[in-house]
Structures are given as structure tokens and as C-alpha cells.
Design a protein around this motif. Structure first.
Motif, PDB file in Angstrom:
ATOM      1  N   GLY A  52      64.693  32.021  24.157  1.00 19.33           N
ATOM      2  CA  GLY A  52      65.401  33.329  24.273  1.00 19.33           C
ATOM      3  C   GLY A  52      66.371  32.897  25.493  1.00 19.33           C
ATOM      4  O   GLY A  52      67.660  33.528  25.532  1.00 19.33           O
ATOM      5  N   SER A  53      66.270  31.988  26.174  1.00 18.26           N
ATOM      6  CA  SER A  53      67.133  31.481  27.379  1.00 18.26           C
ATOM      7  C   SER A  53      66.543  30.343  27.740  1.00 18.26           C
ATOM      8  O   SER A  53      65.370  29.850  27.287  1.00 18.26           O
ATOM      9  CB  SER A  53      66.956  32.729  28.624  1.00 18.26           C
ATOM     10  OG  SER A  53      65.911  32.764  29.334  1.00 18.26           O
ATOM     11  N   GLU A  54      66.896  29.791  28.973  1.00 18.30           N
ATOM     12  CA  GLU A  54      66.498  28.623  29.587  1.00 18.30           C
ATOM     13  C   GLU A  54      65.254  28.726  29.982  1.00 18.30           C
ATOM     14  O   GLU A  54      64.154  27.947  30.034  1.00 18.30           O
ATOM     15  CB  GLU A  54      67.395  28.172  30.540  1.00 18.30           C
ATOM     16  CG  GLU A  54      68.590  27.559  30.297  1.00 18.30           C
ATOM     17  CD  GLU A  54      68.362  26.455  29.588  1.00 18.30           C
ATOM     18  OE1 GLU A  54      67.443  25.677  29.552  1.00 18.30           O
ATOM     19  OE2 GLU A  54      69.649  25.938  28.819  1.00 18.30           O
ATOM     20  N   ALA A  55      64.749  30.120  30.580  1.00 18.70           N
ATOM     21  CA  ALA A  55      63.573  30.348  31.047  1.00 18.70           C
ATOM     22  C   ALA A  55      62.447  30.384  29.797  1.00 18.70           C
ATOM     23  O   ALA A  55      61.325  29.712  30.064  1.00 18.70           O
ATOM     24  CB  ALA A  55      63.270  31.864  31.705  1.00 18.70           C
ATOM     25  N   GLY A  56      62.797  30.698  28.743  1.00 17.40           N
ATOM     26  CA  GLY A  56      61.766  30.720  27.478  1.00 17.40           C
ATOM     27  C   GLY A  56      61.764  29.182  27.052  1.00 17.40           C
ATOM     28  O   GLY A  56      60.375  28.854  26.701  1.00 17.40           O
ATOM     29  N   ILE A  57      62.632  28.449  27.010  1.00 16.46           N
ATOM     30  CA  ILE A  57      62.762  26.780  27.024  1.00 16.46           C
ATOM     31  C   ILE A  57      61.585  26.410  27.938  1.00 16.46           C
ATOM     32  O   ILE A  57      60.686  25.498  27.552  1.00 16.46           O
ATOM     33  CB  ILE A  57      63.798  26.259  26.849  1.00 16.46           C
ATOM     34  CG1 ILE A  57      64.653  26.472  25.731  1.00 16.46           C
ATOM     35  CG2 ILE A  57      63.890  24.894  26.838  1.00 16.46           C
ATOM     36  CD1 ILE A  57      66.052  26.033  25.599  1.00 16.46           C
ATOM     37  N   PHE A  58      61.929  26.602  29.261  1.00 16.71           N
ATOM     38  CA  PHE A  58      60.883  26.169  30.079  1.00 16.71           C
ATOM     39  C   PHE A  58      59.506  26.656  30.007  1.00 16.71           C
ATOM     40  O   PHE A  58      58.501  25.978  30.307  1.00 16.71           O
ATOM     41  CB  PHE A  58      61.226  26.847  31.662  1.00 16.71           C
ATOM     42  CG  PHE A  58      60.586  26.471  32.867  1.00 16.71           C
ATOM     43  CD1 PHE A  58      60.659  25.326  33.334  1.00 16.71           C
ATOM     44  CD2 PHE A  58      59.266  27.363  33.273  1.00 16.71           C
ATOM     45  CE1 PHE A  58      59.913  24.720  34.683  1.00 16.71           C
ATOM     46  CE2 PHE A  58      58.689  26.811  34.261  1.00 16.71           C
ATOM     47  CZ  PHE A  58      58.719  25.456  34.872  1.00 16.71           C
ATOM     48  N   TYR A  59      59.134  27.844  29.582  1.00 19.04           N
ATOM     49  CA  TYR A  59      57.799  28.154  29.437  1.00 19.04           C
ATOM     50  C   TYR A  59      57.223  27.592  28.191  1.00 19.04           C
ATOM     51  O   TYR A  59      55.905  27.166  28.047  1.00 19.04           O
ATOM     52  CB  TYR A  59      57.494  29.841  29.203  1.00 19.04           C
ATOM     53  CG  TYR A  59      57.896  30.422  30.692  1.00 19.04           C
ATOM     54  CD1 TYR A  59      57.464  29.994  31.707  1.00 19.04           C
ATOM     55  CD2 TYR A  59      58.985  31.549  30.473  1.00 19.04           C
ATOM     56  CE1 TYR A  59      57.770  30.754  33.199  1.00 19.04           C
ATOM     57  CE2 TYR A  59      59.220  32.095  31.769  1.00 19.04           C
ATOM     58  CZ  TYR A  59      58.618  31.963  32.882  1.00 19.04           C
ATOM     59  OH  TYR A  59      59.000  32.396  33.970  1.00 19.04           O
ATOM     60  N   GLY A  60      58.203  27.344  27.237  1.00 19.21           N
ATOM     61  CA  GLY A  60      57.649  26.386  25.895  1.00 19.21           C
ATOM     62  C   GLY A  60      57.287  25.165  26.579  1.00 19.21           C
ATOM     63  O   GLY A  60      56.117  24.549  25.833  1.00 19.21           O
ATOM     64  N   ARG A  61      57.746  24.694  27.216  1.00 22.01           N
ATOM     65  CA  ARG A  61      57.352  23.217  27.949  1.00 22.01           C
ATOM     66  C   ARG A  61      56.176  23.312  28.696  1.00 22.01           C
ATOM     67  O   ARG A  61      55.315  22.385  28.662  1.00 22.01           O
ATOM     68  CB  ARG A  61      58.611  22.647  28.832  1.00 22.01           C
ATOM     69  CG  ARG A  61      59.954  22.175  27.965  1.00 22.01           C
ATOM     70  CD  ARG A  61      60.802  21.615  28.998  1.00 22.01           C
ATOM     71  NE  ARG A  61      61.836  20.973  28.339  1.00 22.01           N
ATOM     72  CZ  ARG A  61      61.937  19.757  27.830  1.00 22.01           C
ATOM     73  NH1 ARG A  61      60.930  18.876  28.080  1.00 22.01           N
ATOM     74  NH2 ARG A  61      63.121  19.232  26.917  1.00 22.01           N
ATOM     75  N   GLN A  62      56.071  24.301  29.453  1.00 18.36           N
ATOM     76  CA  GLN A  62      54.451  24.606  29.978  1.00 18.36           C
ATOM     77  C   GLN A  62      53.567  24.619  29.235  1.00 18.36           C
ATOM     78  O   GLN A  62      52.396  24.049  29.297  1.00 18.36           O
ATOM     79  CB  GLN A  62      54.736  25.879  30.943  1.00 18.36           C
ATOM     80  CG  GLN A  62      55.817  25.932  32.065  1.00 18.36           C
ATOM     81  CD  GLN A  62      55.847  24.703  32.767  1.00 18.36           C
ATOM     82  OE1 GLN A  62      54.699  24.498  33.358  1.00 18.36           O
ATOM     83  NE2 GLN A  62      57.049  24.037  32.933  1.00 18.36           N
ATOM     84  N   THR A  63      53.687  25.370  28.046  1.00 14.62           N
ATOM     85  CA  THR A  63      52.726  25.324  26.972  1.00 14.62           C
ATOM     86  C   THR A  63      52.442  23.910  26.345  1.00 14.62           C
ATOM     87  O   THR A  63      51.198  23.311  26.223  1.00 14.62           O
ATOM     88  CB  THR A  63      52.848  26.208  25.815  1.00 14.62           C
ATOM     89  OG1 THR A  63      52.980  27.419  26.473  1.00 14.62           O
ATOM     90  CG2 THR A  63      52.052  26.282  24.939  1.00 14.62           C
ATOM     91  N   LEU A  64      53.511  23.316  26.167  1.00 13.64           N
ATOM     92  CA  LEU A  64      53.483  21.799  25.825  1.00 13.64           C
ATOM     93  C   LEU A  64      52.706  21.005  26.525  1.00 13.64           C
ATOM     94  O   LEU A  64      51.765  20.491  26.147  1.00 13.64           O
ATOM     95  CB  LEU A  64      54.808  21.497  25.339  1.00 13.64           C
ATOM     96  CG  LEU A  64      54.749  19.949  24.445  1.00 13.64           C
ATOM     97  CD1 LEU A  64      54.347  20.130  23.283  1.00 13.64           C
ATOM     98  CD2 LEU A  64      56.434  19.547  24.628  1.00 13.64           C
ATOM     99  N   ASP A  65      52.931  21.144  27.829  1.00 10.36           N
ATOM    100  CA  ASP A  65      52.305  20.139  28.839  1.00 10.36           C
ATOM    101  C   ASP A  65      50.851  20.550  28.949  1.00 10.36           C
ATOM    102  O   ASP A  65      49.833  19.570  29.008  1.00 10.36           O
ATOM    103  CB  ASP A  65      52.743  20.532  30.266  1.00 10.36           C
ATOM    104  CG  ASP A  65      54.261  19.901  30.559  1.00 10.36           C
ATOM    105  OD1 ASP A  65      54.547  19.001  29.830  1.00 10.36           O
ATOM    106  OD2 ASP A  65      54.901  20.278  31.654  1.00 10.36           O
TER     107      ASP A  65
END
Length: 455
Positions: free
Chosen positions: A42-55
Motif C-alpha cells: 500500500g506504500s513503501e512501508a507495505g513493501i518493506f513489511y512484505g520483504r521482512q516476511t520474505l526474509d
């Protein structure tokens, strides 16, 4: 979190990301397919949290679709760097651990009776004098044991800007706190004219100093200058001014003087486009309009703040103070406060109200002299807290516990000194630093007395 599993393993390679404004700002959708990995946020923050899940999923990512978003906008941790100073590198490390758990507010407690950690232009003695004490207490204050070792340190303006920028890159807002008008002995030690006749050193004992600011025009101007500098360094819309545990014995009036003081500081911050963030004591006598309340004295103050129309961040000590002991095992380091287990933290639920911005776990560092000690007290309880503020109200501790075992392996890879689920190791103890455990019943009775002024 909504998860749909598919057969196969996601193909390695670049991760494709995109903004999807139809999603909540901190929400994301993660697609792992045999043709690649895609994150919509939904924003750069949302993308960041998606990356945390991926990690967290690791190198062999299974194919599937994950749709996720946080329940609360304020997923905070207070870090007390006043009682024990924490070098910049350690603060940045802690920010990384917060971000890995999708926590997004670092409440930085910068000043207290035992140390002043922020330089302020025109007031050099705040750091040359106020940032240093001659010794510290070993263990709970009831035992009166001191270590005889000087302690101190402070952050330059450049270092604070570095912390703020580093945190912002990880979508963590740093909310600064300069406690006033109480918890000010370090400042008064540097500039006795700010006090009420006290001319002594930075406090070396834990607990509450009776020495508070006087409320002269000159001292009010000092407070405004400090807050102006804080506003220049920290872009946070909320600025913490404390307001807790302020004795009134040195004043010719009563609690109404603090109410007037708080109103003046709120007015000044409003002129800078900011709002005050204060502990629930500022509710007594009426908190200024727009104040956000950190409700800490049990669970009742949050309800009082809500009834008065104030936004609230819930941080009740009997539920979310991570300096409180984790078990009754005698090997726990300096066991203080009420028993606060992993399950106790996981079972906490903030009041249901649109005025509740979220919750915050607090790490007061009287008994945490290093980052390793902070990590021991924080984890894995902070993992449980992260699920409280991110996930749904309907949670199952047994299911969490089953997943936690795998997550601790991730913390091992990060080198986190978490407390083992089996209990403290011999090296985790603090010889010569005795604690002061409390029963929940005794603490609740004390809280009822402490909050009587709010009823």
C-alpha cells in the motif's frame, strides 16, 4: 494474515515490487511463484513489511500468496537510554530487530534523574555534567548497593540525526522524550538555577528524585529551548514531555502547577506543529487538547483517557514492562516487578476504541547495563508483543508457541541474546545485583492508590 499455499518453490532472482494504493498503507500482498517473487504494498512501508516476511521465510520460499496488514498503527517499544547509555551502534542494532518484527515506533527516553543524553545548543553543561554519574546501583534500590564505577555518555546532534534517518529507512518513527518537570535531577545538577535550591550531583540511585524544576519564567524558557532543539532533530509529530512521577514538595502550590506547566509546553509545541506525548499522570487536572496519553499505571488509565477523548498508547506495566521478571527461576537477572511471562505478554489485548492508537512495550534499563541484557529481557517476549499489535485479537498461544521455535532459529542467525524457553542459563544471572520481586496482587493494590487522582 491470509495465506494460500501452492505447490512448488519460488524461483530465485530479482524481487518485483509495486505500490497498490487500494491496499492499506502498511499492508502488502506477497506472491511467490515458480516464475518469480512479487510484492505489492500500500506504500513503501507495505513493501518493506512484505520483504521482512520474505526474509523470515528463508532461502527456499514455498509458492503461495500472503495477504497481510497490521491491526494497529502504533507498534512501539520504549528504550530507556537515560539509566544506562546505549552507544549509537547498539541503538541501530535494536532498530533493526524492531523492524524485523514489523514494529514501527521507537520511543527514545533520553533524559532522567540519572543521566541527560542529548546535547542542546547554549546549554553545554547538560552533557559535560548532566550526562555523567559517579556510580550506579547494583540491583534493586531497596538493597542500597552501588558499584563505585562512573557511567555516562550522550548523543551529539549528528548522532541523533543518524538514528532518526536509519530508523526512517526501516519505517520506524523515533519519538523522543525529554521528561519534565520531574525526573530532572541530571539537568538541575548541571544548572542548579533550574531547581529549587538543590546543588548536588546527578542521581546515582534508582527511583524518583524529589528535586524537580522550578517554574520560573527562566526555567520555562529553558524547557522551550530544549523542545525547540528536539523538534529540529526529530521530525516526529509527537514529542514526549514525560510528566510522570513528579513530586510537588518543592513547590509552593500543588498538582495544578504541573497542569499549567504541561499546558504551556503543549501550546509551545503546537506552535511548532507538534503534539505532546505524555504519561497518564498528565490526565490529572485535565490534559491539554490533542495530547496523546501513554497509559502505563495498569489498565485503568487507558479507559480514563478514552473517556476524556484523548488518543491513547497502551503500555500497562503489569502487561508490557519488559524489565519485569520473566519467571520465578532464581537464575533470572535482577528479578523485579510482577511476573510477566511470554504468555502474559501474548494474552494482552488493548481496549477496543478508535482512540487507541496501539500499544507499546517498555524497556526500562536500570538493570540492563548492555545491549545483550536488553536483548535477553526483550526477546522472545517482544516477538509475542509484535503479534499482539500486528495480528488479530483472536490469537492462540499454543499455535504461536509452535511457530516460535522456528523463529528462534532466525534470532540465532541474527546473534540475538534471547532468553531460552527452557529458562535462564548460568551466564544470564547478575551476581551481586539482587532484585525485588512483587506479587501481582500487591502491585494492583498499589496502582489503585496511584491512580485514585484520576477517578
Amino acid at each position: 494474515m491470509n495465506v494460500r499455499a501452492l505447490p512448488g518453490t519460488a524461483a530465485p532472482g530479482p524481487i518485483e515490487t509495486s505500490i497498490d494504493t487500494s491496499l492499506p498503507p502498511e499492508g502488502y500482498v506477497l506472491y511467490c511463484t515458480e516464475s518469480g517473487i512479487f510484492i505489492r504494498g500500500g506504500s513503501e512501508a507495505g513493501i518493506f513489511y512484505g520483504r521482512q516476511t520474505l526474509d523470515q521465510l528463508g532461502p527456499d520460499v514455498p509458492c503461495g500468496r500472503i495477504s497481510d496488514q497490521p491491526r494497529f498503527g502504533w507498534r512501539g517499544v520504549l528504550l530507556d537510554v537515560a539509566r544506562h547509555f546505549m552507544p549509537v551502534a547498539d541503538v541501530l542494532r535494536f532498530v533493526d530487530l524492531m523492524a524485523f518484527h514489523k514494529l514501527n515506533v521507537l520511543h527514545l527516553h533520553l533524559t532522567d534523574d540519572q543521566g541527560w543524553r542529548i546535547e542542546v545548543p547554549g546549554w553545554p553543561r547538560l552533557t559535560s555534567v548532566g550526562a555523567w554519574r559517579t556510580e550506579s546501583m547494583l540491583g534493586s534500590r531497596q538493597h542500597g548497593i552501588h558499584d563505585g564505577t562512573p557511567h555516562g555518555g550522550f548523543y551529539t546532534t549528528a548522532e541523533l540525526r543518524e538514528i532518526v534517518a536509519y530508523a526512517a529507512e526501516r519505517h520506524v518513527t523515533v519519538v523522543p522524550e525529554v521528561d519534565m518537570p520531574g525526573h530532572m535531577q541530571a539537568a538541575i545538577a548541571a544548572y542548579p538555577e533550574l531547581g529549587n535550591g538543590f546543588d548536588g550531583p546527578v542521581r546515582t540511585s534508582w527511583g524518583i528524585s524529589p528535586h524537580v524544576l522550578n517554574l520560573s519564567q527562566e526555567t520555562l524558557d529553558f524547557c522551550r529551548q530544549v523542545l525547540d532543539h528536539v523538534c529540529d532533530v526529530f521530525p516526529s509529530k509527537l514529542i514526549g514531555i514525560g510528566g510522570d512521577e513528579c513530586p510537588t514538595d518543592e513547590w509552593p502550590g500543588g498538582r495544578e502547577l504541573q497542569t499549567a506547566f504541561t499546558a504551556r509546553m503543549a501550546e509551545h509545541l503546537a506552535g511548532r506543529g507538534r503534539r505532546i506525548y505524555g504519561w497518564d499522570e498528565i490526565l490529572a487536572g485535565g490534559a491539554p487538547e490533542g495530547a496523546v496519553i501513554a497509559a502505563w499505571r495498569g489498565e485503568e488509565p487507558a479507559e480514563v483517557a478514552i473517556a476524556a477523548g484523548h488518543q491513547v498508547v497502551c503500555c500497562p506495566d503489569v502487561k508490557l514492562y519488559l524489565d519485569y521478571r520473566q519467571s520465578d527461576d532464581p537464575g533470572e537477572p535482577t528479578p523485579v516487578g510482577t511476573l510477566l511471562t511470554l504468555e502474559d505478554v501474548y494474552s494482552y489485548e488493548p481496549p477496543s476504541s478508535p482512540l487507541v492508537r496501539g500499544a507499546q512495550a517498555n524497556l526500562w534499563t536500570e538493570h540492563m547495563e548492555s545491549l545483550r541484557r536488553v536483548e535477553y529481557m526483550a526477546f522472545p517476549r517482544l516477538c509475542a508483543f509484535a503479534e499482539v499489535v500486528w495480528g488479530p485479537a483472536d490469537r492462540d498461544f499454543a499455535e504461536f508457541s509452535a511457530r516460535l521455535t522456528e523463529h528462534l532459529g532466525r534470532l540465532d542467525k541474527l546473534g540475538v541474546n534471547y532468553r531460552p524457553l527452557s529458562g535462564p542459563r548460568p551466564a544470564d544471572g547478575r551476581d551481586g545485583a539482587p532484585g525485588h520481586p512483587r506479587t501481582l496482587e500487591d502491585r494492583l493494590a498499589e496502582l489503585r492508590e496511584m491512580t485514585a487522582e484520576l477517578r
